[in-house]
Enzyme design. Structure first.
Site, PDB file in Angstrom:
ATOM      1  N   CYS A 287       0.790  -1.228   0.000  1.00  0.00           N
ATOM      2  CA  CYS A 287       0.000   0.000   0.000  1.00  0.00           C
ATOM      3  C   CYS A 287       0.825   1.282   0.000  1.00  0.00           C
ATOM      4  O   CYS A 287       0.518   2.187  -0.797  1.00  0.00           O
ATOM      5  CB  CYS A 287      -1.002   0.030   1.142  1.00  0.00           C
ATOM      6  SG  CYS A 287      -1.002  -1.380   2.221  1.00  0.00           S
ATOM      7  N   ARG A 316       6.879 -11.264   5.255  1.00  0.00           N
ATOM      8  CA  ARG A 316       6.363 -11.071   6.606  1.00  0.00           C
ATOM      9  C   ARG A 316       6.915 -12.143   7.524  1.00  0.00           C
ATOM     10  O   ARG A 316       7.003 -13.306   7.142  1.00  0.00           O
ATOM     11  CB  ARG A 316       4.825 -11.157   6.598  1.00  0.00           C
ATOM     12  CG  ARG A 316       4.189 -10.055   5.778  1.00  0.00           C
ATOM     13  CD  ARG A 316       2.681 -10.164   5.773  1.00  0.00           C
ATOM     14  NE  ARG A 316       2.119  -9.147   4.879  1.00  0.00           N
ATOM     15  CZ  ARG A 316       0.842  -9.073   4.544  1.00  0.00           C
ATOM     16  NH1 ARG A 316      -0.021  -9.948   5.049  1.00  0.00           N
ATOM     17  NH2 ARG A 316       0.408  -8.133   3.730  1.00  0.00           N
ATOM     18  N   GLN A 334       1.187 -11.088  -3.503  1.00  0.00           N
ATOM     19  CA  GLN A 334      -0.244 -10.814  -3.442  1.00  0.00           C
ATOM     20  C   GLN A 334      -0.742 -10.320  -4.789  1.00  0.00           C
ATOM     21  O   GLN A 334      -0.032  -9.623  -5.490  1.00  0.00           O
ATOM     22  CB  GLN A 334      -0.515  -9.705  -2.416  1.00  0.00           C
ATOM     23  CG  GLN A 334      -0.127 -10.047  -1.008  1.00  0.00           C
ATOM     24  CD  GLN A 334      -0.402  -8.866  -0.084  1.00  0.00           C
ATOM     25  OE1 GLN A 334       0.187  -7.819  -0.224  1.00  0.00           O
ATOM     26  NE2 GLN A 334      -1.316  -9.063   0.855  1.00  0.00           N
ATOM     27  N   ASP A 336      -2.486  -7.756  -5.463  1.00  0.00           N
ATOM     28  CA  ASP A 336      -2.898  -6.607  -4.674  1.00  0.00           C
ATOM     29  C   ASP A 336      -3.391  -5.488  -5.585  1.00  0.00           C
ATOM     30  O   ASP A 336      -2.967  -5.388  -6.731  1.00  0.00           O
ATOM     31  CB  ASP A 336      -1.675  -6.110  -3.887  1.00  0.00           C
ATOM     32  CG  ASP A 336      -2.065  -5.414  -2.605  1.00  0.00           C
ATOM     33  OD1 ASP A 336      -3.271  -5.250  -2.354  1.00  0.00           O
ATOM     34  OD2 ASP A 336      -1.149  -5.027  -1.852  1.00  0.00           O
ATOM     35  N   HIS A 338      -5.019  -1.189  -5.151  1.00  0.00           N
ATOM     36  CA  HIS A 338      -5.578  -0.111  -4.349  1.00  0.00           C
ATOM     37  C   HIS A 338      -6.362   0.805  -5.256  1.00  0.00           C
ATOM     38  O   HIS A 338      -5.867   1.196  -6.315  1.00  0.00           O
ATOM     39  CB  HIS A 338      -4.468   0.629  -3.606  1.00  0.00           C
ATOM     40  CG  HIS A 338      -3.784  -0.244  -2.619  1.00  0.00           C
ATOM     41  ND1 HIS A 338      -2.691  -1.008  -2.944  1.00  0.00           N
ATOM     42  CD2 HIS A 338      -4.098  -0.548  -1.332  1.00  0.00           C
ATOM     43  CE1 HIS A 338      -2.334  -1.718  -1.891  1.00  0.00           C
ATOM     44  NE2 HIS A 338      -3.172  -1.473  -0.898  1.00  0.00           N
ATOM     45  N   LYS A 417     -14.778  -4.072   6.128  1.00  0.00           N
ATOM     46  CA  LYS A 417     -14.311  -4.911   5.013  1.00  0.00           C
ATOM     47  C   LYS A 417     -15.297  -6.011   4.678  1.00  0.00           C
ATOM     48  O   LYS A 417     -16.143  -6.383   5.489  1.00  0.00           O
ATOM     49  CB  LYS A 417     -12.960  -5.522   5.346  1.00  0.00           C
ATOM     50  CG  LYS A 417     -13.010  -6.446   6.560  1.00  0.00           C
ATOM     51  CD  LYS A 417     -11.685  -7.146   6.792  1.00  0.00           C
ATOM     52  CE  LYS A 417     -11.751  -8.026   8.031  1.00  0.00           C
ATOM     53  NZ  LYS A 417     -10.567  -8.824   8.256  1.00  0.00           N
ATOM     54  N   HIS A 463      -8.556  -1.113  -0.359  1.00  0.00           N
ATOM     55  CA  HIS A 463      -7.473  -2.081  -0.454  1.00  0.00           C
ATOM     56  C   HIS A 463      -8.137  -3.411  -0.762  1.00  0.00           C
ATOM     57  O   HIS A 463      -9.056  -3.803  -0.055  1.00  0.00           O
ATOM     58  CB  HIS A 463      -6.757  -2.124   0.903  1.00  0.00           C
ATOM     59  CG  HIS A 463      -5.697  -3.162   0.992  1.00  0.00           C
ATOM     60  ND1 HIS A 463      -4.372  -2.860   1.106  1.00  0.00           N
ATOM     61  CD2 HIS A 463      -5.771  -4.500   0.979  1.00  0.00           C
ATOM     62  CE1 HIS A 463      -3.673  -3.975   1.165  1.00  0.00           C
ATOM     63  NE2 HIS A 463      -4.500  -4.985   1.081  1.00  0.00           N
TER      64      HIS A 463
END
Length: 593
Positions: A287, A316, A334, A336, A338, A417, A463
């Site tokens: 992000c 992570r 990911q 991912d 945004h 979410k 997100h």
RNA sequence: GCCGAUGUAGCUCAGUAGGCAGAGCAGCUGUUUCGUAAACAGCAGGUCGGCGGUUCGAGUCCGCCCAUCGGCUCCA
């Protein structure tokens, strides 16, 4: 016809009743197990023994660790107690008597202490065994069903790692012998499909101790599956107006200070590395990078929405004991994205993501369940913002006629979410798409746009991920399909099997033609008998095995055998290519159109 | 991280009492040329997870470490 809804209600009620009966039976089984354990270890301290989805467990503090042989003995004794048919009897006692009665059971005492003052304290007794318990229970020990003890494991008292480690015995219980057998077979089936096992057998991936735990090595075949998923994922995003971006794998401490990750997420971040005196971190999330791209220029309301997508690799820290094949790793990619938009665009954007999520679920053959998580106690952002965002999420769900369950207070601290769980072919849950509204980062990074009124406005940020991570998603696919990927994903789509050496040349020419037509093909030109080659192809879950001998060479044909064991017989090569490509292009889950 | 178990050939596993490290499959070589889930024979393959210790001698016993597996979320 008016009674359809009523009928449904009755069905739901019946299902709930059945589940409650099952739980009652299993919880009773856990009491019987506790009796058996207590007989074997009179000094055992008892903790808790609830029913769970797959059976039951009971936690004990024991003088020594249990062995599998102990389990056999305990299970045997349970069967005797069951056969004796002791009645379960409930009685209520005042708190002080309960404290006196359980004075040698420290865990029970703690449970009593934590009961509210006005709570009725009850005991259940059967045979020689008495337990603090709310119940309910079956009438007598003969009704605990068909029981099997499964495993013994460590478990912290009340799940708290600072408290004592207890020994937990897991078991399962079913109303009939047949249901027990079916359950045990499902366990075996799950083992057979385990992605770690199939990953090795199908040569998809490995983990090397020397590279490091929790770090996946994608072998050519696994990498092919991932590549195909990624290509599909990327194409779909481009079709839907996303822009692809790339952000670096490391970033300076400054950005994670500003994003707040150092405050809220440092437990999962690796220690920084030193670059000319400045600390840099391996990125745990994408992000901040995407926000920086958004902030790299002034944005007009006309530019919005902006959708940045990245197959972003993050690292992570996961505790060593939690690592699990491809499903729980320390480095992963990911899918991912945004989305930066005006507040009034939130609902439409969320609906767009839902649309994408539903499409992916369909293509990969997953059922799903949807959850809407609302504002938790500890949260940031104004009540109005939360209200608006939560409404945008639920309205988007309603606009798509999607059924969902509300999970009150389960949202992230920075926004509500939607979580979607994929259900695989065995009915197991997998982490699926998540869509999160974020009030935090736009504030922290002062992300805004110039509105129609010429003023700056705070941008709304979503997100979202659809597949989760490539590691977890592909790991899930392996289990979902038991290694038999749909043709469009199969690393090897066709195996050409020449019957004898003299057919080798024809086999090669067939393979060339198929490759030209876009198929992934291998030729087994070894000196094994045809049967052995077919067997290898079957075990590798190759969708098409193309047997070629004299007849086929003569007719410009291939004899098509499917991995489903069907033998379609000889078919002109062009026909086979046409069929296969139709299956591939439509991403069909079938082998033939 | 914690509790417990496990770690022997590429894979699955055996290894008895501490005394020269084994099998099947896979691999390689040769023979076989075969019609829908395993042809036959031979050969090769090992720092017994790593490091240290005990011992005349350790895959085997002891200690530490690493990795893997089952759990640690389902709350009388």
């Amino acid at each position: 016809m008016a009674d359809v809804a009523e009928e449904m209600d009755l069905q739901v009620e019946a299902k709930n009743q059945k589940e409650m009966d099952l739980a009652k039976m299993r919880h009773s089984a856990s009491h019987v197990m506790a009796q058996a354990v207590l007989e074997k270890f009179p000094d055992a301290k008892l903790a808790i023994g609830p029913a769970i989805d797959t059976g039951f467990y009971y936690d004990f503090d024991l003088p020594r660790t249990l062995t599998p042989e102990d389990l056999d003995g305990i299970e045997q004794r349970m069967k005797e107690i069951a056969a004796e048919g002791h009645e379960f009897q409930r009685d209520e006692i005042p708190r002080d008597e309960a404290v006196e009665f359980f004075k040698d059971q420290p865990y029970k005492l703690e449970l009593i202490e934590d009961l509210p003052d006005d709570e009725v304290i009850s005991r259940f007794t059967h045979d020689s065994f008495v337990d603090l318990c709310r119940g309910p229970h079956v009438e007598n020990t003969s009704k605990i069903g068909h029981v099997r003890l499964l495993s013994v494991a460590g478990a912290y008292w009340r799940g708290d790692e600072k408290r004592p480690m207890l020994q937990r015995i897991y078991g399962t219980a079913w109303p009939t012998e047949q249901e027990l057998e079916e359950f045990l077979q499902r366990l075996e089936e799950a083992q057979r499909r385990d992605h770690r096992r199939l990953g090795r057998e199908l040569d998809l991936f490995s983990v090397s101790e020397e590279i490091g735990a929790g770090l996946i090595l994608w072998h050519p075949k696994g990498a092919m599956v991932r590549h195909l998923v990624e290509r599909f994922e990327t194409d779909e995003h481009l079709k839907r107006g996303y822009n692809i971006v790339y952000t670096p794998h490391i970033a300076s401490e400054a950005i994670y200070k500003r994003s707040g990750h150092l405050e809220t997420y440092s437990e999962n971040m690796y220690k920084p590395m030193d670059i000319e005196g400045s600390p840099f971190y391996l990125k745990p999330m994408n992000c901040p990078g995407h926000v920086m791209i958004f902030n790299s220029d002034v944005r007009s309301y006309r530019d919005l929405p902006v959708r940045y997508a990245e197959l972003g690799t993050v690292y992570r820290y996961e505790r060593s004991g939690t690592l699990h094949g491809m499903l729980r790793v320390r480095g992963f990619t990911q899918d991912d994205a945004h989305i930066f938009c005006r507040p009034d665009q939130l609902q439409g954007e969320i609906a767009g993501v839902l649309d994408l999520a539903m499409y992916f679920a369909e293509v990969f053959g997953y059922e799903f369940e949807i959850f809407l998580a609302t504002r938790p106690e500890k949260s940031i952002g104004s009540a109005e913002n939360w209200e608006a965002a939560t409404t945008a999420l639920s309205d988007a769900l309603k606009s798509k006629d999607l059924v969902y369950k509300v999970e009150e207070g389960e949202g992230a601290f920075y926004g509500p979410k939607i979580d979607i769980k994929f259900l695989d072919s065995l009915g197991r849950e997998w982490t699926g798409p998540t869509i999160q509204v974020d009030f935090n980062l736009p504030e922290r990074f002062d992300a805004n746009y110039i509105g129609e009124d010429g003023n700056r406005h705070r941008v709304a940020m979503i997100h979202r991920t659809v597949l989760g991570s490539m590691e977890r998603f592909v790991g899930g696919l392996i289990e979902h399909f038991a290694g038999a990927f749909p043709v469009w994903l199969a690393p090897v789509q066709a195996l050409v099997v020449p019957i004898a050496d003299r057919h080798g040349e024809y086999a090669m020419s067939v393979a060339d033609r198929l490759r030209t037509a876009g198929l992934r093909v291998e030729v087994d030109d070894g000196s094994d008998r045809m049967q052995a080659k077919i067997r290898r192809g079957q075990m590798q879950q190759v969708p098409y095995m193309l047997v070629v001998g004299d007849k086929e060479a003569e007719a410009d044909a291939v004899a098509v055998r499917l991995r489903s064991n069907e033998n379609l017989g000889a078919m002109p090569i062009d026909d086979f290519v046409g069929n296969a490509n139709q299956v591939i292009e439509s991403k069909s889950l079938e082998l033939m159109p």
